[in-house]
Motif scaffolding. Structure first.
Motif, mmCIF file in Angstrom:
data_model
loop_
_atom_site.group_PDB
_atom_site.id
_atom_site.type_symbol
_atom_site.label_atom_id
_atom_site.label_comp_id
_atom_site.label_asym_id
_atom_site.label_seq_id
_atom_site.Cartn_x
_atom_site.Cartn_y
_atom_site.Cartn_z
ATOM 1 N N SER A 151 18.842 -1.991 9.187
ATOM 2 C CA SER A 151 19.841 -0.953 8.946
ATOM 3 C C SER A 151 19.379 0.022 7.870
ATOM 4 O O SER A 151 19.590 1.238 7.968
ATOM 5 N N LEU B 162 24.485 9.602 3.892
ATOM 6 C CA LEU B 162 24.452 8.380 4.681
ATOM 7 C C LEU B 162 24.203 7.206 3.745
ATOM 8 O O LEU B 162 23.238 7.205 2.972
ATOM 9 N N THR C 81 28.401 3.721 5.597
ATOM 10 C CA THR C 81 28.526 4.465 6.848
ATOM 11 C C THR C 81 28.252 3.565 8.039
ATOM 12 O O THR C 81 29.031 3.515 9.004
ATOM 13 N N LEU C 82 27.118 2.838 7.984
ATOM 14 C CA LEU C 82 26.782 1.947 9.099
ATOM 15 C C LEU C 82 27.746 0.777 9.192
ATOM 16 O O LEU C 82 28.108 0.344 10.295
ATOM 17 N N LYS D 164 30.918 1.840 10.933
ATOM 18 C CA LYS D 164 30.733 1.936 12.383
ATOM 19 C C LYS D 164 30.654 0.550 13.008
ATOM 20 O O LYS D 164 31.215 0.306 14.095
ATOM 21 N N THR E 9 32.236 9.834 16.150
ATOM 22 C CA THR E 9 30.817 9.525 16.247
ATOM 23 C C THR E 9 30.308 9.134 14.853
ATOM 24 O O THR E 9 31.026 9.301 13.852
ATOM 25 N N LEU E 10 29.078 8.659 14.762
ATOM 26 C CA LEU E 10 28.528 8.289 13.466
ATOM 27 C C LEU E 10 28.450 9.509 12.544
ATOM 28 O O LEU E 10 28.734 9.417 11.347
ATOM 29 N N GLU E 11 28.101 10.657 13.108
ATOM 30 C CA GLU E 11 28.041 11.887 12.318
ATOM 31 C C GLU E 11 29.426 12.251 11.783
ATOM 32 O O GLU E 11 29.598 12.571 10.599
#
Length: 472
Positions: free
Chosen positions: A279, A297, A301-302, A305, A358-360
């Motif tokens: 990651s 980021l 953030t990850l 998600k 979305t991730l963005e």
């Protein structure tokens, strides 16, 4: 001499049924001329700091409360001197024309005035009449009192000289909750002598604090417990062995919520330590792409998600226990709460419909949420309605913890610090990036198997982001 009248502005409910707010600062002073929706004060609710716009265009005649005072919803906080036709008309009704002849009668042949739009009491600007879209009105706002509405039919309008001021004294028999009840002159006397009215026993009607009560308090030599102007009871100066700070605002709300949650929902906490090196490598690659250029980021953030994907596979962690109706409410959307440490205490604003981002978009939402929370400008609506939360204790260098559920939610995930540690990797010991995840959940809603599967899913995604392809 123009025809004017005095109108009171009462503290509105700034969202979610809040019962009181603290006046942090006034942006205007007595005698100032203000326009409709001009910011006149900054107030702190139990959840956030809110800028309060003016509901009238006119002149400030009196500020009923001083900064640092906790005011109940519905109490007058400021009086305006306005033209007799100023102020909001009742919603959905046309405001009758108020043209007046010198004799106090309506001018003959005068046309009714155009419908008036109610100003936005907690918004950011007046409603634009030319817009074809319906106006959005804040919910749960008490109506603003209109002193002119009580004038008997046919009576001449109230005429007030510019130098006049109407002082509204406290009335006996009106409950005021926890805030000490007193009149403006008594509050001024207390401020001048540094007396905290919360420490004074009122002997007036319905517990009203009188001038004699304050003077008796001073005679007893108890003024050493007086409040500092900024709201701190004791400054802790030289010779002081302790400092006392009133429990109010965000911290008071947070304390009550956490106690309620801890003693209502049966908490269970599970831990999982994960090799998140893939990651961290993914984050480094994404930062170099055009799509994520300029975006912040982070591991959060990850992780956010990953949580959203895991919730779609384990919906019991995205639910609520409805005690009143004896039902379990499972949400088909995710309002993802992010615990934020602010100068005024812990808040948990949430990202609405985070599951659809979305991730963005999620990275953008997290950055905006953090900036807004740090500045203390989070809207009350963003502090309610969360369905699950994340708390990032790793930013403080902490590895694991037992987080308390945000009230009304079934689960909360704590992210530990990412550390370089010796770790078993492909049959050998290697230096890897490792994180510990701590999941607390409500055992009424989530069984051990469901909580474990959710935590395993989050860990699997962070350990190998490519695993997402097998989950969606």
């Amino acid at each position: 001499m123009s025809v004017t009248m005095i109108k009171e502005f009462r503290l509105p409910d700034l969202g979610e049924g809040l019962t009181e707010s603290e006046i942090l600062s006034w942006k205007v002073a007595v005698g100032d001329t203000v326009s409709l929706n001009q910011v006149i004060a900054e107030v702190e609710t139990a959840k956030a700091v809110v800028e309060l716009p003016s509901p009238f265009a006119g002149v400030i005649r009196e500020l009923h409360e001083q900064p640092g005072t906790v005011v109940e919803v519905g109490k007058p906080i400021v009086s305006f001197e306005v033209a007799d036709d100023a102020g909001p008309a009742p919603a959905g009704h046309a405001a009758p024309s108020r043209g007046v002849t010198p004799a106090g009668q309506r001018a003959s042949g005068e046309e009714p005035a155009a419908p008036k739009r109610e100003p936005n009491l907690v918004g950011y600007g007046a409603v634009v009449e030319s817009s074809g879209r319906p106006a959005r009105r804040p919910r749960n706002l008490p109506p603003v009192e209109r002193s002119g509405d009580t004038t008997p039919a046919g009576a001449a309008p109230v005429r007030i000289e510019p130098a006049e001021t109407i002082v509204i004294e406290a009335r006996a028999g009106v409950p005021s909750g926890d805030r000490p009840r007193s009149t403006p002159p008594v509050r001024k006397l207390a401020r001048d002598h540094g007396v905290d009215l919360a420490l004074v026993t009122g002997t007036g009607p319905a517990g009203l604090i009188t001038r004699e009560d304050v003077q008796e308090f001073l005679r007893q030599g108890s003024a050493g417990q007086a409040a500092a102007p900024a709201g701190q009871k004791r400054a802790g100066g030289q010779g002081e062995r302790e400092t006392r700070t009133p429990i109010k605002g965000v911290r008071k709300h947070t304390a009550a919520a956490m106690v309620s949650s801890a003693f209502t929902a049966p908490h269970v906490t599970e831990f999982l330590t994960v090799d998140v090196t893939p990651s961290m490598e993914l984050l480094a690659k994404l930062r170099g792409t055009r799509t994520f250029a300029g975006l912040k980021l982070t591991p959060l953030t990850l992780a956010a998600k990953a949580v959203l994907i895991a919730l779609s596979r384990n919906p019991s962690l995205n639910s609520r226990w409805d005690e009143a109706n004896q039902e379990i409410v499972t949400f088909n959307y995710v309002n993802l709460g992010i615990a934020a440490a602010t100068p005024r205490g812990l808040t948990v604003p949430n990202i609405k419909d985070a599951h659809a981002l979305t991730l963005e978009q999620l990275a953008e939402a997290l950055a905006l949420l953090a900036d807004t929370a740090r500045s203390g400008k989070t809207a009350p609506a963003d502090l309610s309605g969360g369905t699950m939360s994340i708390t990032n204790i790793g930013v403080f260098g902490i590895d694991a913890g037992t987080p308390i559920l945000n009230p009304g939610e079934a689960a909360i995930l704590a992210l530990g610090a990412v550390r370089s540690m010796p770790w078993e990797y492909r049959g050998e010991v290697a230096l890897r990036q490792v994180m510990t995840l701590s999941l607390s959940f409500d055992h009424r809603l989530v069984d051990g198997e469901q909580g474990s599967r959710f935590l395993a899913d989050v860990g699997a995604i962070l350990a190998e982001p490519g695993m997402v392809l097998t989950m969606v």
